[in-house]
Scaffold this motif. Structure first.
Motif, PDB file in Angstrom:
ATOM      1  N   GLU A  22      -5.921   7.444  -3.708  1.00 16.72           N
ATOM      2  CA  GLU A  22      -5.482   8.605  -2.935  1.00 16.72           C
ATOM      3  C   GLU A  22      -4.467   9.436  -3.735  1.00 16.72           C
ATOM      4  O   GLU A  22      -4.434  10.654  -3.659  1.00 16.72           O
ATOM      5  CB  GLU A  22      -4.830   8.078  -1.639  1.00 16.72           C
ATOM      6  N   SER A  41      -3.016   0.356  -9.628  1.00 14.10           N
ATOM      7  CA  SER A  41      -2.354  -0.846  -9.089  1.00 14.10           C
ATOM      8  C   SER A  41      -3.040  -2.071  -9.659  1.00 14.10           C
ATOM      9  O   SER A  41      -4.223  -2.298  -9.370  1.00 14.10           O
ATOM     10  CB  SER A  41      -2.460  -0.900  -7.564  1.00 14.10           C
ATOM     11  N   PRO A  83       0.819  -1.225   0.000  1.00 13.99           N
ATOM     12  CA  PRO A  83       0.000   0.000   0.000  1.00 13.99           C
ATOM     13  C   PRO A  83       0.849   1.269   0.000  1.00 13.99           C
ATOM     14  O   PRO A  83       0.499   2.249  -0.663  1.00 13.99           O
ATOM     15  CB  PRO A  83      -0.825  -0.125   1.287  1.00 13.99           C
ATOM     16  N   ALA A 105       1.959   1.909  -3.458  1.00 19.02           N
ATOM     17  CA  ALA A 105       0.844   2.350  -4.319  1.00 19.02           C
ATOM     18  C   ALA A 105       0.513   3.829  -4.116  1.00 19.02           C
ATOM     19  O   ALA A 105      -0.101   4.451  -4.974  1.00 19.02           O
ATOM     20  CB  ALA A 105      -0.391   1.489  -4.034  1.00 19.02           C
ATOM     21  N   LYS A 106       0.919   4.370  -2.990  1.00 23.52           N
ATOM     22  CA  LYS A 106       0.649   5.801  -2.746  1.00 23.52           C
ATOM     23  C   LYS A 106       1.551   6.682  -3.608  1.00 23.52           C
ATOM     24  O   LYS A 106       1.254   7.845  -3.848  1.00 23.52           O
ATOM     25  CB  LYS A 106       0.864   6.141  -1.274  1.00 23.52           C
ATOM     26  N   ALA A 132      -7.293   0.222  -7.896  1.00 24.97           N
ATOM     27  CA  ALA A 132      -6.801  -1.151  -8.092  1.00 24.97           C
ATOM     28  C   ALA A 132      -7.624  -1.867  -9.160  1.00 24.97           C
ATOM     29  O   ALA A 132      -8.837  -1.635  -9.295  1.00 24.97           O
ATOM     30  CB  ALA A 132      -6.867  -1.920  -6.779  1.00 24.97           C
ATOM     31  N   HIS A 155      -6.678  -7.271   0.094  1.00 24.95           N
ATOM     32  CA  HIS A 155      -5.575  -6.645  -0.646  1.00 24.95           C
ATOM     33  C   HIS A 155      -6.134  -5.684  -1.714  1.00 24.95           C
ATOM     34  O   HIS A 155      -5.634  -4.571  -1.891  1.00 24.95           O
ATOM     35  CB  HIS A 155      -4.732  -7.748  -1.291  1.00 24.95           C
ATOM     36  N   THR A 199      -7.405  -2.485   0.008  1.00 27.68           N
ATOM     37  CA  THR A 199      -6.314  -1.637   0.509  1.00 27.68           C
ATOM     38  C   THR A 199      -5.588  -0.956  -0.642  1.00 27.68           C
ATOM     39  O   THR A 199      -5.268   0.241  -0.579  1.00 27.68           O
ATOM     40  CB  THR A 199      -5.286  -2.493   1.287  1.00 27.68           C
ATOM     41  N   MET A 200      -5.293  -1.717  -1.682  1.00 28.43           N
ATOM     42  CA  MET A 200      -4.550  -1.146  -2.821  1.00 28.43           C
ATOM     43  C   MET A 200      -5.422  -0.139  -3.571  1.00 28.43           C
ATOM     44  O   MET A 200      -4.923   0.876  -4.073  1.00 28.43           O
ATOM     45  CB  MET A 200      -4.082  -2.263  -3.761  1.00 28.43           C
ATOM     46  N   ASP A 201      -6.712  -0.389  -3.630  1.00 21.85           N
ATOM     47  CA  ASP A 201      -7.618   0.538  -4.320  1.00 21.85           C
ATOM     48  C   ASP A 201      -7.615   1.900  -3.615  1.00 21.85           C
ATOM     49  O   ASP A 201      -7.496   2.949  -4.253  1.00 21.85           O
ATOM     50  CB  ASP A 201      -9.030  -0.064  -4.351  1.00 21.85           C
ATOM     51  N   ALA A 254      -5.295   3.112  -1.576  1.00 22.67           N
ATOM     52  CA  ALA A 254      -3.973   3.753  -1.669  1.00 22.67           C
ATOM     53  C   ALA A 254      -3.746   4.341  -3.055  1.00 22.67           C
ATOM     54  O   ALA A 254      -3.263   5.471  -3.197  1.00 22.67           O
ATOM     55  CB  ALA A 254      -2.881   2.731  -1.343  1.00 22.67           C
TER      56      ALA A 254
END
Ligand code: NDP
Length: 319
Positions: free
Chosen positions: A107, A112, A76, A79-80, A295, A97, A100-102, A104
């Motif tokens: 944002e 991702s 994450p 990914a930011k 994501a 996952h 969380t990745m979506d 990040a």
């Protein structure tokens, strides 16, 4: 357009990705980011702690980290600051996952693509496509013949084992049953043989065999073969990382029956996994250039974005 890429993590997957990125005409490799300072490579190596200093130089970051802890803990944060692609393979934890990745990636306005590779990855795509074309699909996934890293580590942990590997081998009669549309009763455990090749002193053979076949989670419930061989034979015949498998879907289509099979026969698991990862990097750069964020799983990425060719070329050539 040339896509500038970088790799985080230099294990089996990272090494394969390095070679395969360099073989692609539209990708260039900026460098490798690692927790270790000394790596055996000609590619520039940077400490992973400094990665954010290079954010504006890198279009796509390939996360070649372990799935057990590295990816959940670190992905994450990457990914930011970067558009990322990973091969996360913990099937049960994929929804978490993804979420969380979506968050990040959104944002920061990045993309991702998660869980590429072959399972999850190309097998996931084929499971969905296969199951979608039959009103009542019967679907089975078989793995192997392939070297299982987790099981090989487990047998190497048994006292007295000098060298050891474990291959997962699907039963041929189970594959034939699945192809014939009779896969409903196939139990995945029963359909796979676990074959171990071990170097150890003869006095320890019986104890090692007993310990392995009774190891919970790893071997109990599976048909397990334990073979002891000499060190020379082991070093000659058991150094590769082969893998593969097949997704078989069948069903009635009105009065007729059809079977769809997707087969992978991989001399090197990391080479093939990296080849899929690398191609999805191209797609990630294109999604980002198109203004998309967040994501994506392999189910959401249009296949033409993986190709070096344009959509118009592919339509003219392939449709
Ligand atoms: P490795 O164990 O080889 O590497 C994982 C990380 O460990 C590396 O990124 C590296 O980070 C570190 N590392 C590697 N070698 C060493 C070493 N000698 N000493 C210290 N640290 C080391 O894993 P793989 O590359 O084989 O696999 C990565 C992941 O890919 C797996 O966890 C698996 O989940 C996934 N996978 C997914 C597949 C799919 O189909 N989706 C198929 C196959 C694998 P660093 O450079 O920072 O030290």
């Amino acid at each position: 357009m040339t896509i500038t890429t970088a790799i985080v993590g230099y294990g089996n997957l990272g090494r394969s990705a390095e070679t395969l990125i360099k073989a692609q005409p539209d990708l260039e490799l900026f460098g490798i980011f690692s927790r270790r300072s000394e790596l055996d490579t000609n590619t520039p190596v940077y400490p992973v702690d400094s990665i954010n200093d290079y954010a504006d130089k890198i279009d796509v970051l390939y996360l070649c980290l372990g799935s057990a802890t590295d990816i959940p803990e670190q992905a994450p944060a990457f990914a930011k600051n970067f558009t990322t692609v990973d091969t996360y393979d913990n099937h049960k934890r994929l929804p978490a996952h993804y979420a969380t990745m979506d968050a990040a990636a959104k944002e920061s306005g990045n993309v991702s693509i998660i869980a590429t590779g072959w399972d999850p990855g190309l097998f996931s795509l084929n499971r969905v496509i296969g199951a979608s074309v039959f009103p009542e699909p019967q679907q089975n996934t078989f793995w192997g013949r392939g070297l299982s890293q987790g099981h090989s580590n487990a047998i190497r942990g048994v006292e007295g084992v000098k060298y050891g590997v474990q291959y997962t081998i699907p039963r041929e009669d189970a594959i034939e049953a699945a192809k014939a549309g009779n896969g409903a009763d196939i139990d995945s455990k029963d359909a796979h043989l676990r074959q171990c090749w071990i170097v150890a002193d003869e006095a320890d053979h019986d104890r090692i065999t007993e310990t392995i076949v009774n190891m919970p989670d790893y071997f109990v419930g599976y048909k397990t073969e334990v073979h002891f061989i000499g060190e020379e034979e082991f070093l000659r015949d058991h150094q590769g990382l082969p893998h593969g498998g097949r997704v078989i879907t069948s069903g009635q289509l009105g009065d007729t029956k059809s079977t769809v099979e997707f087969v992978l026969d991989l001399e090197s698991n990391p080479d093939f996994t990296a080849s899929v990862l690398v191609a999805y990097g191209r797609a990630a750069a294109r999604l980002k250039a198109d203004g998309q964020t967040g994501a994506f799983t392999v189910l959401e990425v249009p296949p033409y974005l993986l190709s070096t060719k344009s959509l118009d070329e592919l339509i003219a050539q392939d449709l």
